[in-house]
Design a protein around this motif. Sequence first.
Motif, PDB file in Angstrom:
ATOM      1  N   GLN A  43       0.970  -1.098   0.174  1.00  0.00           N
ATOM      2  CA  GLN A  43       0.060   0.082   0.012  1.00  0.00           C
ATOM      3  C   GLN A  43       0.918   1.088   0.004  1.00  0.00           C
ATOM      4  O   GLN A  43       2.100   1.083  -0.120  1.00  0.00           O
ATOM      5  N   TYR A  44       0.416   2.475  -0.116  1.00  0.00           N
ATOM      6  CA  TYR A  44       0.922   3.748  -0.209  1.00  0.00           C
ATOM      7  C   TYR A  44       1.368   4.165   1.247  1.00  0.00           C
ATOM      8  O   TYR A  44       0.394   4.208   2.301  1.00  0.00           O
ATOM      9  N   ASP A  45       2.741   4.410   1.339  1.00  0.00           N
ATOM     10  CA  ASP A  45       3.124   5.234   2.371  1.00  0.00           C
ATOM     11  C   ASP A  45       2.732   6.651   2.396  1.00  0.00           C
ATOM     12  O   ASP A  45       2.871   7.222   1.180  1.00  0.00           O
ATOM     13  N   MET A  46       2.233   7.274   3.478  1.00  0.00           N
ATOM     14  CA  MET A  46       1.997   8.620   3.164  1.00  0.00           C
ATOM     15  C   MET A  46       2.312   9.372   4.240  1.00  0.00           C
ATOM     16  O   MET A  46       2.823   8.923   5.531  1.00  0.00           O
ATOM     17  N   GLY A  47       2.446  10.737   4.357  1.00  0.00           N
ATOM     18  CA  GLY A  47       2.806  11.662   5.197  1.00  0.00           C
ATOM     19  C   GLY A  47       1.826  11.729   6.393  1.00  0.00           C
ATOM     20  O   GLY A  47       0.704  11.408   6.246  1.00  0.00           O
ATOM     21  N   GLU A  48       2.200  12.727   7.457  1.00  0.00           N
ATOM     22  CA  GLU A  48       1.180  12.708   8.518  1.00  0.00           C
ATOM     23  C   GLU A  48       0.243  13.727   8.393  1.00  0.00           C
ATOM     24  O   GLU A  48       0.505  14.875   7.969  1.00  0.00           O
ATOM     25  N   ILE A  49      -1.076  13.793   8.597  1.00  0.00           N
ATOM     26  CA  ILE A  49      -2.036  14.399   8.779  1.00  0.00           C
ATOM     27  C   ILE A  49      -1.887  15.433   9.784  1.00  0.00           C
ATOM     28  O   ILE A  49      -1.463  14.935  10.942  1.00  0.00           O
ATOM     29  N   ASP A  50      -2.386  16.824   9.630  1.00  0.00           N
ATOM     30  CA  ASP A  50      -2.386  17.641  10.730  1.00  0.00           C
ATOM     31  C   ASP A  50      -3.547  17.568  11.612  1.00  0.00           C
ATOM     32  O   ASP A  50      -4.541  18.327  11.382  1.00  0.00           O
ATOM     33  N   TRP A  51      -3.467  16.531  12.364  1.00  0.00           N
ATOM     34  CA  TRP A  51      -4.498  16.395  13.380  1.00  0.00           C
ATOM     35  C   TRP A  51      -4.752  17.490  14.504  1.00  0.00           C
ATOM     36  O   TRP A  51      -5.807  17.641  14.908  1.00  0.00           O
ATOM     37  N   ASP A  52      -3.774  18.229  14.739  1.00  0.00           N
ATOM     38  CA  ASP A  52      -4.258  19.425  15.463  1.00  0.00           C
ATOM     39  C   ASP A  52      -5.050  20.313  14.683  1.00  0.00           C
ATOM     40  O   ASP A  52      -6.132  20.942  15.372  1.00  0.00           O
ATOM     41  N   GLU A  53      -4.863  20.531  13.558  1.00  0.00           N
ATOM     42  CA  GLU A  53      -5.678  21.375  12.651  1.00  0.00           C
ATOM     43  C   GLU A  53      -7.300  20.669  12.593  1.00  0.00           C
ATOM     44  O   GLU A  53      -8.301  21.096  12.921  1.00  0.00           O
ATOM     45  N   PHE A  54      -7.182  19.399  12.421  1.00  0.00           N
ATOM     46  CA  PHE A  54      -8.606  18.768  12.534  1.00  0.00           C
ATOM     47  C   PHE A  54      -9.150  18.922  13.778  1.00  0.00           C
ATOM     48  O   PHE A  54     -10.434  19.235  13.852  1.00  0.00           O
ATOM     49  N   PHE A  55      -8.672  18.758  15.025  1.00  0.00           N
ATOM     50  CA  PHE A  55      -9.408  18.768  16.204  1.00  0.00           C
ATOM     51  C   PHE A  55      -9.985  20.246  16.351  1.00  0.00           C
ATOM     52  O   PHE A  55     -10.757  20.496  17.004  1.00  0.00           O
ATOM     53  N   GLU A  56      -8.879  21.342  16.028  1.00  0.00           N
ATOM     54  CA  GLU A  56      -9.307  22.870  15.996  1.00  0.00           C
ATOM     55  C   GLU A  56     -10.749  22.811  15.275  1.00  0.00           C
ATOM     56  O   GLU A  56     -11.590  23.438  15.555  1.00  0.00           O
TER      57      GLU A  56
END
Length: 311
Positions: A255-268
């Motif tokens: 499968q694809y490796d991917m970068g980290e999602i900005d979870w701080d932004e998501f929770f904000e």
Amino acid sequence: HDVDAQTRFDELVANEQRIEPRDWMPEAYRKTLIRQISQHAHSEIIGMQPEGNWITRAPSLKRKAILMAKVQDEAGHGLYLYSAAQTLGITRDEMMQQLIDGKAKYSSIFNYPTPTWADMGAIGWLVDGAAICNQVPLCRASYGPYGRAMVRVCKEESFHQRQGFEILLTLMQGSEEQRQMAQDAVNRWYWPSLAMFGPPDDQSPNSAQSMAWKIKRFSNDELRQRFVGMLVPQAEILGVTLPDPDLRWNEETGQYDMGEIDWDEFFEVLRGNGPCNAERLERRRTAHEEGAWVREAAAEYARKQARRREG
Ligand code: FAQ
């Protein structure tokens, strides 16, 4: 509740049969469904705003007609979903009140702005694309009215995704400025569309129980992976770049490796602090207030009809 009712419920779920509104169900199952279905309905209703923003400015009559039809479909999805939630014992008024009081969640994705026409393409391609990935498995949700609603919703969503892809394809075949506008929209919508699938599995408090009840069939991360796998070849056809420098095929994991999602932004954004949260809610509130006379007129008409029938 009696033991027989619980056993029958467990058997229905285990045998891939449907739970229907009049069947006994655990209170927590009912609550989870009301939570998910009402959030889903609110997402469709709030989700009309980012695209509604472009109806008067679509670049041709044909584009305008298509966009209007798409936004109307979203209204329709919201209404089916409110109806499905109502079968669980909550009223439309209660749900609407929770939304306009700012107490109800709706998808994080609809709190981002739509500054250019290319955003209509990116929303169709990425947001509807993510919605399909997430919702096709929901067609098999154990709760009958929800699963059945999803079948039609998914058919319409796949049309929506194609219209978004086609908008981007047209722009990518245009001038340098148009290609840049398309790429810029993809850059802005890519990460928020990945966040639509919800927090990572190890931070998803509802997943385990929802999967045991066969409401959810795949975890948030599994669906996100599937989505990225679907996007990569489509991005190649479009000629756009996906804005993740860490995205690459991993032979070992398949499968694809991917970068980290900005979870701080998501929770904000979930806390109400995204770029458009306040604007979206305010618009919904105003529309609700301005529609009060329609609801009153409809109720009065129904009362009159009932009196007439009573003779
Ligand atoms: N935004 O434990 P989990 C569309 C919340 S598509 C906001 O993983 P769960 C079509 C979650 O509710 C968009 N909140 O939760 C369209 C929970 O909070 P709670 C709508 C999010 O339920 C296209 C907490 O985080 N689609 O509208 C989000 O097992 C274009 C912990 O998360 C659906 O609603 C988020 N992205 O899994 C329309 C699909 N993610 O409730 C117009 C149905 C998570 O405990 C234009 N829903 N949260 O306070 C689902 O499949 C699930 O509810 C998930 C979340 C996968 C969204």
